[in-house]
Design a protein around this motif. Sequence first.
Motif, mmCIF file in Angstrom:
data_model
loop_
_atom_site.group_PDB
_atom_site.id
_atom_site.type_symbol
_atom_site.label_atom_id
_atom_site.label_comp_id
_atom_site.label_asym_id
_atom_site.label_seq_id
_atom_site.Cartn_x
_atom_site.Cartn_y
_atom_site.Cartn_z
ATOM 1 N N SER A 182 24.546 28.077 43.376
ATOM 2 C CA SER A 182 23.770 29.043 42.468
ATOM 3 C C SER A 182 24.586 29.799 41.800
ATOM 4 N N ALA A 183 24.603 31.182 41.860
ATOM 5 C CA ALA A 183 25.544 32.307 41.241
ATOM 6 C C ALA A 183 26.816 31.659 41.462
ATOM 7 N N GLY A 184 27.052 31.185 42.729
ATOM 8 C CA GLY A 184 28.594 30.931 43.365
ATOM 9 C C GLY A 184 28.855 29.838 42.491
ATOM 10 N N ALA A 185 28.203 29.020 41.851
ATOM 11 C CA ALA A 185 28.594 27.942 41.225
ATOM 12 C C ALA A 185 28.999 28.350 39.828
ATOM 13 N N ARG A 186 28.388 29.401 39.118
ATOM 14 C CA ARG A 186 28.699 30.188 38.000
ATOM 15 C C ARG A 186 29.932 30.693 38.112
ATOM 16 N N VAL A 187 30.158 31.347 39.185
ATOM 17 C CA VAL A 187 31.618 32.305 39.186
ATOM 18 C C VAL A 187 32.731 31.000 39.373
ATOM 19 N N ALA A 188 32.359 29.993 40.226
ATOM 20 C CA ALA A 188 33.410 28.801 40.205
ATOM 21 C C ALA A 188 33.751 28.298 38.934
ATOM 22 N N CYS A 189 32.666 28.019 38.139
ATOM 23 C CA CYS A 189 33.185 27.468 36.774
ATOM 24 C C CYS A 189 33.899 28.606 35.970
ATOM 25 N N ARG A 190 33.452 29.895 35.870
ATOM 26 C CA ARG A 190 34.185 30.766 35.235
ATOM 27 C C ARG A 190 35.548 31.165 35.827
ATOM 28 N N THR A 191 35.930 30.944 37.055
ATOM 29 C CA THR A 191 37.275 31.409 37.458
ATOM 30 C C THR A 191 38.107 30.196 37.867
ATOM 31 N N ALA A 192 37.618 29.003 37.408
ATOM 32 C CA ALA A 192 38.485 27.813 37.802
ATOM 33 C C ALA A 192 39.796 27.757 37.316
ATOM 34 N N GLY A 193 39.793 28.310 35.847
ATOM 35 C CA GLY A 193 41.250 28.210 35.506
ATOM 36 C C GLY A 193 42.279 29.468 35.981
ATOM 37 N N GLU A 194 41.676 30.441 36.223
ATOM 38 C CA GLU A 194 42.283 31.594 36.673
ATOM 39 C C GLU A 194 42.870 31.481 37.964
ATOM 40 N N LEU A 195 41.997 30.647 38.889
ATOM 41 C CA LEU A 195 42.433 30.399 40.290
ATOM 42 C C LEU A 195 43.364 29.290 40.465
ATOM 43 N N GLY A 196 43.584 28.308 39.401
ATOM 44 C CA GLY A 196 44.396 27.364 39.489
ATOM 45 C C GLY A 196 43.580 26.058 40.295
ATOM 46 N N ALA A 197 42.414 26.109 39.900
ATOM 47 C CA ALA A 197 41.575 24.898 40.706
ATOM 48 C C ALA A 197 41.638 23.689 40.062
ATOM 49 N N ALA A 198 41.730 22.779 40.544
ATOM 50 C CA ALA A 198 41.763 21.428 40.187
ATOM 51 C C ALA A 198 40.406 20.795 39.855
ATOM 52 N N ALA A 199 39.183 21.349 40.354
ATOM 53 C CA ALA A 199 38.047 20.933 40.297
ATOM 54 C C ALA A 199 37.206 21.969 40.489
ATOM 55 N N VAL A 200 35.830 21.754 40.096
ATOM 56 C CA VAL A 200 34.650 22.618 40.510
ATOM 57 C C VAL A 200 33.584 21.709 41.083
ATOM 58 N N LEU A 201 33.074 22.371 42.550
ATOM 59 C CA LEU A 201 31.810 21.694 42.792
ATOM 60 C C LEU A 201 30.591 22.808 42.898
ATOM 61 N N ALA A 202 29.600 22.233 41.995
ATOM 62 C CA ALA A 202 28.679 23.287 41.548
ATOM 63 C C ALA A 202 27.378 22.745 41.984
ATOM 64 N N LEU A 203 26.885 23.711 43.151
ATOM 65 C CA LEU A 203 25.746 23.036 43.789
ATOM 66 C C LEU A 203 24.600 24.189 43.228
ATOM 67 N N SER A 204 23.249 23.224 42.961
ATOM 68 C CA SER A 204 22.349 24.351 42.280
ATOM 69 C C SER A 204 22.901 25.091 41.206
ATOM 70 N N PHE A 205 23.525 24.662 40.359
ATOM 71 C CA PHE A 205 23.926 25.599 39.251
ATOM 72 C C PHE A 205 22.810 25.948 38.540
ATOM 73 N N PRO A 206 22.376 27.399 38.203
ATOM 74 C CA PRO A 206 21.634 28.033 37.540
ATOM 75 C C PRO A 206 21.395 28.005 36.089
ATOM 76 N N LEU A 207 21.225 26.918 35.464
ATOM 77 C CA LEU A 207 21.510 26.624 34.005
ATOM 78 C C LEU A 207 20.540 27.552 33.400
ATOM 79 N N HIS A 208 19.559 28.091 33.748
ATOM 80 C CA HIS A 208 18.775 29.070 32.926
ATOM 81 C C HIS A 208 17.707 29.676 34.227
ATOM 82 N N PRO A 209 17.381 31.096 33.923
ATOM 83 C CA PRO A 209 16.194 31.706 34.768
ATOM 84 C C PRO A 209 15.220 30.906 34.762
ATOM 85 N N PRO A 210 14.447 30.820 35.742
ATOM 86 C CA PRO A 210 13.284 29.998 35.765
ATOM 87 C C PRO A 210 12.089 30.327 34.590
#
Length: 117
Positions: free
Chosen positions: A7-35
Motif C-alpha cells: 500500500s503506502a509502503g509500495a508508493r514509498v518504495a517506488c519513490r525511493t528506489a533510486g536513492e536507495l540503490g535498489a535493484a528492483a521494487v516489490l509493490a504489494l497492493s499498490f494504491p493506484l488511486h484513492p477508492p
Amino acid sequence: MIAGGRSAGARVACRTAGELGAAAVLALSFPLHPPGKPEKSRADELLGAGVPTLVVQGGNDPFGRPAEFPADGAYELVEIPFGDHSFAVPKRADIGQDEAVKRITDAVARWAGMLGA
C-alpha cells in the motif's frame, strides 16, 4: 537489494528506489488511486521507479483493479483473483485464502529468481 512495501509502503518504495540503490521494487497492493477517485492517479510514482518492478494486486482492490493500471510494460503485474486491498478473498470466491497466499508467494519467488535475487 529489493525495495518493497504494501500500500503506502509500495508508493514509498517506488519513490525511493533510486536513492536507495535498489535493484528492483516489490509493490504489494499498490494504491493506484484513492477508492472511487480514479482521476487522482498515482501511476507516475509507479512508472517512475526506474528499476524492474513487480506489482501484486487484488482483482477487487478499490485502490486500483489490475485493469486500471497503465499498459506500458514498465512493470510486471500479477493479479490475485477476487482479492481486496489486503488480499482477502471472499468465501464465495473460486479460490480460497490459502491459494491466494500461495499465488502471491509463488509470483514473488519466480520474479525474484528471474532477477537473480
